[in-house]
Design an enzyme around this catalytic site. Structure first.
Site, short mmCIF file in Angstrom:
data_model
loop_
_atom_site.label_atom_id
_atom_site.label_comp_id
_atom_site.label_asym_id
_atom_site.label_seq_id
_atom_site.Cartn_x
_atom_site.Cartn_y
_atom_site.Cartn_z
N ARG A 119 0.84 -1.20 0.00
CA ARG A 119 0.00 0.00 0.00
C ARG A 119 0.87 1.25 0.00
O ARG A 119 1.79 1.37 0.79
CB ARG A 119 -0.90 -0.01 1.23
CG ARG A 119 -1.85 1.18 1.24
CD ARG A 119 -2.97 0.98 2.23
NE ARG A 119 -2.55 1.22 3.60
CZ ARG A 119 -3.41 1.29 4.64
NH1 ARG A 119 -4.71 1.10 4.43
NH2 ARG A 119 -2.98 1.52 5.85
N ASP A 124 -6.83 2.71 -3.78
CA ASP A 124 -7.41 1.70 -4.66
C ASP A 124 -8.93 1.66 -4.48
O ASP A 124 -9.43 1.54 -3.36
CB ASP A 124 -6.82 0.33 -4.34
CG ASP A 124 -7.12 -0.69 -5.41
OD1 ASP A 124 -6.25 -0.91 -6.26
OD2 ASP A 124 -8.24 -1.24 -5.42
N SER A 129 -5.17 -2.91 -1.97
CA SER A 129 -3.89 -2.71 -1.28
C SER A 129 -3.98 -3.03 0.21
O SER A 129 -2.97 -2.99 0.89
CB SER A 129 -3.41 -1.28 -1.49
OG SER A 129 -4.40 -0.35 -1.06
N CYS A 185 -5.96 14.55 -7.16
CA CYS A 185 -6.18 14.41 -5.72
C CYS A 185 -4.85 14.38 -4.99
O CYS A 185 -4.03 13.51 -5.23
CB CYS A 185 -6.96 13.12 -5.48
SG CYS A 185 -7.11 12.73 -3.75
N GLY A 191 2.93 5.38 -5.58
CA GLY A 191 3.19 3.96 -5.81
C GLY A 191 2.13 3.33 -6.70
O GLY A 191 2.43 2.72 -7.73
N HIS A 193 -0.49 5.11 -8.21
CA HIS A 193 -0.89 6.05 -9.27
C HIS A 193 -0.01 5.92 -10.53
O HIS A 193 -0.54 5.72 -11.63
CB HIS A 193 -0.80 7.47 -8.71
CG HIS A 193 -1.41 8.54 -9.56
ND1 HIS A 193 -2.72 8.51 -9.99
CD2 HIS A 193 -0.88 9.69 -10.07
CE1 HIS A 193 -2.97 9.60 -10.72
NE2 HIS A 193 -1.87 10.33 -10.77
N ASN A 486 -6.54 2.24 -13.09
CA ASN A 486 -6.53 3.05 -11.87
C ASN A 486 -7.95 3.34 -11.36
O ASN A 486 -8.11 3.79 -10.22
CB ASN A 486 -5.76 4.35 -12.07
CG ASN A 486 -4.30 4.22 -11.63
OD1 ASN A 486 -3.93 3.24 -11.00
ND2 ASN A 486 -3.50 5.22 -11.94
N TYR A 487 -8.97 3.11 -12.19
CA TYR A 487 -10.34 3.16 -11.70
C TYR A 487 -10.78 1.71 -11.50
O TYR A 487 -11.73 1.23 -12.12
CB TYR A 487 -11.26 3.87 -12.70
CG TYR A 487 -10.96 5.35 -12.86
CD1 TYR A 487 -10.25 6.04 -11.89
CD2 TYR A 487 -11.39 6.05 -13.99
CE1 TYR A 487 -9.97 7.39 -12.03
CE2 TYR A 487 -11.12 7.41 -14.13
CZ TYR A 487 -10.41 8.07 -13.16
OH TYR A 487 -10.14 9.40 -13.30
C1 LIG Z 1 -9.91 10.55 -4.29
C2 LIG Z 1 -9.24 9.89 -5.46
C3 LIG Z 1 -8.83 10.69 -6.53
C4 LIG Z 1 -8.20 10.13 -7.64
N1 LIG Z 1 -7.82 10.93 -8.69
C5 LIG Z 1 -7.21 10.38 -9.77
C6 LIG Z 1 -6.78 11.19 -10.86
O1 LIG Z 1 -6.96 12.40 -10.86
N2 LIG Z 1 -6.17 10.57 -11.91
C7 LIG Z 1 -5.96 9.23 -11.94
O2 LIG Z 1 -5.37 8.74 -12.90
N3 LIG Z 1 -6.36 8.44 -10.93
C8 LIG Z 1 -6.97 8.98 -9.85
N4 LIG Z 1 -7.37 8.17 -8.81
C9 LIG Z 1 -7.10 6.72 -8.90
C10 LIG Z 1 -5.68 6.42 -8.41
O3 LIG Z 1 -4.76 6.78 -9.41
C11 LIG Z 1 -5.54 4.94 -8.11
O4 LIG Z 1 -6.46 4.54 -7.13
C12 LIG Z 1 -4.12 4.59 -7.67
O5 LIG Z 1 -3.86 3.22 -7.86
C13 LIG Z 1 -3.91 4.98 -6.24
O6 LIG Z 1 -2.58 4.81 -5.83
P1 LIG Z 1 -2.30 4.65 -4.27
O7 LIG Z 1 -0.86 4.40 -4.10
O8 LIG Z 1 -2.94 5.76 -3.54
O9 LIG Z 1 -3.18 3.36 -3.97
P2 LIG Z 1 -2.97 1.99 -3.20
O10 LIG Z 1 -4.35 1.59 -2.79
O11 LIG Z 1 -1.92 2.10 -2.16
O12 LIG Z 1 -2.45 1.02 -4.34
C14 LIG Z 1 -3.16 0.77 -5.53
C15 LIG Z 1 -2.61 -0.50 -6.19
O13 LIG Z 1 -1.21 -0.36 -6.46
C16 LIG Z 1 -0.44 -1.31 -5.71
N5 LIG Z 1 0.72 -0.61 -5.15
C17 LIG Z 1 0.69 0.50 -4.37
N6 LIG Z 1 1.93 0.86 -4.05
C18 LIG Z 1 2.77 -0.03 -4.63
C19 LIG Z 1 4.19 -0.17 -4.64
N7 LIG Z 1 4.98 0.67 -3.99
N8 LIG Z 1 4.72 -1.21 -5.32
C20 LIG Z 1 3.92 -2.08 -5.97
N9 LIG Z 1 2.57 -1.98 -6.01
C21 LIG Z 1 2.00 -0.97 -5.33
C22 LIG Z 1 -1.39 -1.78 -4.62
O14 LIG Z 1 -1.02 -3.05 -4.12
C23 LIG Z 1 -2.73 -1.74 -5.32
O15 LIG Z 1 -2.85 -2.87 -6.16
C24 LIG Z 1 -8.00 8.72 -7.69
C25 LIG Z 1 -8.43 7.93 -6.62
C26 LIG Z 1 -9.05 8.49 -5.52
C27 LIG Z 1 -9.55 7.61 -4.41
#
Ligand SMILES: Cc1cc2nc3c(=O)[nH]c(=O)nc-3n(C[C@H](O)[C@H](O)[C@H](O)COP(=O)(O)OP(=O)(O)OC[C@H]3O[C@@H](n4cnc5c(N)ncnc54)[C@H](O)[C@@H]3O)c2cc1C
Ligand SMILES: *[C@@H]1O[C@H](CO)[C@@H](O)[C@H](O)[C@H]1NC(C)=O
Ligand SMILES: *[C@@H]1O[C@H](CO)[C@@H](O)[C@H](O)[C@H]1NC(C)=O
Ligand SMILES: *[C@@H]1O[C@H](CO)[C@@H](O)[C@H](O)[C@H]1NC(C)=O
Ligand SMILES: *[C@@H]1O[C@H](CO)[C@@H](O)[C@H](O)[C@H]1NC(C)=O
Ligand SMILES: *[C@@H]1O[C@H](CO)[C@@H](O)[C@H](O)[C@H]1NC(C)=O
Ligand SMILES: *[C@@H]1O[C@H](CO)[C@@H](O)[C@H](O)[C@H]1NC(C)=O
Length: 551
Positions: A119, A124, A129, A185, A191, A193, A486-487
């Protein structure tokens, strides 16, 4: 998802510790606990035995009986659907502070039959995650958040636990004319994104975040630390859009910063059905992907109160970033989209970093420091889906959508239309795993939020968005019906809990990646043939390819 500050669904995000308490009790008294306790103890013992630095790793391990366990688990959960007491919880949370601890967690997890969920920002959509049906460890990258910006070479190294807000803040701290093309956001983690693509308001000029990644470091399934050179171009290709979770634990990214002008202009023009919204949305479809790449106009559709008492209407909000000043924007709009009737008063000039705050929906004049706040202002129960549109939707088609937005469940529903074209048309469909390039007019994000806890409310709203998705089928991409990883949407297909066949995984795989799915499978087979890094939508290895390579 760009839209969190809606007044209709403002939710207090205080953590409910009572839910966690009942979880601990269930765990202690259920009969399976005794059997799994041994594995669990062995796993913990393994961590301290194999750690080069057992003192430091013991300081970053949280078991359910630790009072910090629940607050740490809940801290970055975005979707309230996955905060309930019956959501499966990790056996252990590890928040590594050294790279070597990650290798240790991988080795011990493999030895003791534990799954790993990595995570970074916890955003996600389906909670992958931090939720798993099998016994698992959450490897939370929260302590990996250093960012080094080098304005000379216009590059930066960003650790995977950093948020977008932190990155934007660190860039702006050093330069007024450099930026980065990624999401809206500020609490999204880099990681997840970047490894899923990552788009924002500069995508028509500079493409996705993943298009601008030039190096990376990760820990592989054997606990080895690799960079671009030592991982090779296939794996480096795969992690830029293929989802990081299938391939290893990403430690950090090196990115290419992009030039931004000292002054940019933003506007939001709202049009209701009574103000010609249907015609304007219809027209927008054929012009928005052809604007010069300095201009993006997205549309946010939702239901609002009408000016007539007690009545409701549909509103299309035309929301824009222009990489330049107001006067040039006005003449450009006069030429390419005069029907919108954009006026000087609608436009606000600001710096690029101020536009970051604007798109994150902070009030004008808010201090930049809010970008460093990792706790979002609001959290919701939500479900989202995505679509790609290749031909303009007819006015009849649009009117059918409006009809669905009048239904009860759509009180806090949104449709966000984001135009493509520009740089997105120029990048090859095979350059990185993200395949949705030329030929797409725009992407849709379908979103529904709700405030009520529990299965019944969830079922009602999820079934509404599924009906909307069925309604959209004739108007959007087909064979495959494309989607954006990512969605994350588990409705488009899922793996089994154990090994999954290529055929089963290709149901969702081709929607996210089109033909790039095949190359992702080859890379997976090469780097993780035993399928250790897996989840409901991870790339499966295929034994046949492995044998052919004489492995
Ligand atoms: C409020 C909100 C706004 C958003 N806005 C946008 C936007 O403007 N544009 C867009 O493109 N997307 C957007 N998203 C979607 C976002 O890009 C994805 O949800 C993204 O995967 C989130 O990354 P995270 O690290 O926060 O998520 P996490 O939940 O931590 O991880 C998401 C996935 O990636 C894996 N992962 C995370 N970190 C690593 C790592 N270090 N190594 C290997 N795998 C890893 C996790 O295991 C999981 O499968 C938004 C989401 C939310 C909730
Ligand atoms: C061990 O932990 C200490 C304190 O956290 C740290 O300073 C040191 O660098 C670590 N050593 C190794 C080999 O990781
Ligand atoms: C909880 O875990 C942390 C990290 O391992 C540790 O520092 C802390 O002392 C633990 N707290 C309790 C009450 O056990
Ligand atoms: C908490 O759980 C761990 C792992 O099961 C155990 O080793 C430890 O003794 C427990 N601590 C307390 C205070 O119960
Ligand atoms: C409504 O929009 C259409 C197309 O954009 C335009 O041709 C028409 O003149 C507009 N009508 C009104 C009343 O503004
Ligand atoms: C819309 O109207 C309803 C009832 O007329 C009211 O309760 C609600 O607060 C209004 N919503 C907004 C956003 O003004
Ligand atoms: C998945 O397949 C690999 C390779 O054949 C095998 O080693 C592993 O045990 C399988 N895992 C499960 C859960 O079936």
């Amino acid at each position: 998802m760009e839209l969190m500050n809606t007044s209709t669904s403002r939710i207090n995000m205080k953590i409910q510790s009572t839910a966690g308490l009942s979880f601990v009790l269930v765990l202690l008294f259920s009969s399976s606990w005794a059997a799994s306790a041994q594995n669990h103890e062995d796993f913990l013992q393994c961590l301290s035995l194999h750690s080069q630095n057992s003192t430091s790793i013991s300081q970053v391990i949280y078991t359910p009986n630790n009072s910090s366990y629940l607050p740490i688990l809940q801290f970055s959960i975005q979707n309230l659907r996955f905060t309930s007491s019956d959501t499966p919880k990790p056996t252990v949370i590890v928040t590594p502070s050294h790279e070597s601890q990650i290798s240790t967690v991988i080795k011990c997890s493999r030895a003791h039959g534990m799954q790993i969920r990595v995570r970074s920002g916890g955003h996600d959509y389906e909670g992958l995650s931090y939720v798993s049906e099998l016994p698992f460890v959450v490897l939370d990258m929260i302590n990996f958040k250093s960012i080094t910006v080098d304005t000379e070479t216009r590059t930066a190294w960003v650790q995977s636990g950093s948020t977008m807000g932190e990155l934007y803040y660190r860039i702006a701290e050093k330069s007024k004319v450099l930026g980065f093309p990624a999401g809206f956001c500020p609490t999204v983690g880099v990681g997840g994104h970047f490894s899923g693509g990552g788009y924002g308001v500069m995508l028509r000029k500079y493409g996705l975040a993943a298009d601008n990644v030039i190096d990376a470091r990760l820990v592989n399934v054997n606990g080895e630390i690799l960079d671009r050179k030592s991982m090779g171009e296939d794996l480096f290709w795969a992690i830029r859009g293929g989802g990081g979770a299938s391939f290893g634990v990403i430690l950090e990214w090196k990115i290419k910063l992009v030039p931004v002008p000292e002054t940019v202009t933003v506007f939001a023009v709202d049009k209701t059905l009574e103000q010609n919204a249907t015609n304007l949305v219809h027209k927008w479809q054929s012009v928005a992907s052809k604007f010069p790449e300095d201009l993006i106009i997205r549309i946010i559709i939702t239901r609002v109160n009408s000016t007539r008492d007690g009545e409701q209407t549909i509103q299309a909000s035309f929301n824009s970033l222009f990489l330049g000043g107001r006067d040039r924007l006005l003449s450009l709009m006069q030429e390419s989209f005069p029907e919108l009737g954009l006026a000087k008063e609608d436009c606000t000039e600001m710096s690029w970093i101020e536009s970051v705050l604007y798109f994150a929906e902070f009030p004008r004049g808010e201090s930049l420091e809010v970008l460093l706040d990792r706790i979002p202002l609001v959290r919701h129960y939500f479900k989202a889906k995505s679509d790609y549109v290749k031909e303009p939707i007819s006015k009849n088609g649009l009117e059918g959508i409006w009809k669905m937005f009048y239904e009860d469940e759509a009180e806090a529903a949104y449709m966000i239309l984001s135009p493509y074209g520009g740089k997105m048309d120029e990048i090859s469909e095979y350059a990185i795993p993200f395949p949705h390039r030329a030929g797409n007019l725009y992407k849709i994000q379908h979103l529904v939020y709700w405030e009520e806890e529990g299965e019944v409310a969830a079922e009602r709203h999820i079934s509404w968005i599924r009906r909307l998705y069925s309604y959209m089928a004739p108007y959007v991409s087909k064979f495959p019906r494309a989607a954006y990883i990512n969605y994350r949407d588990l409705d488009v297909g899922m793996n089994n809990q154990g090994n999954t066949s290529y055929a089963q995984a290709s149901i969702w795989g081709f929607k996210y990646f089109k033909n790039n799915f095949n190359r992702l499978v080859k890379v997976k087979t090469m780097v993780d043939p035993g399928n250790f890094f897996r989840n409901e939508q991870s790339i499966p290895p295929v034994l046949l390819w492995r044998k052919k390579k004489g492995d």
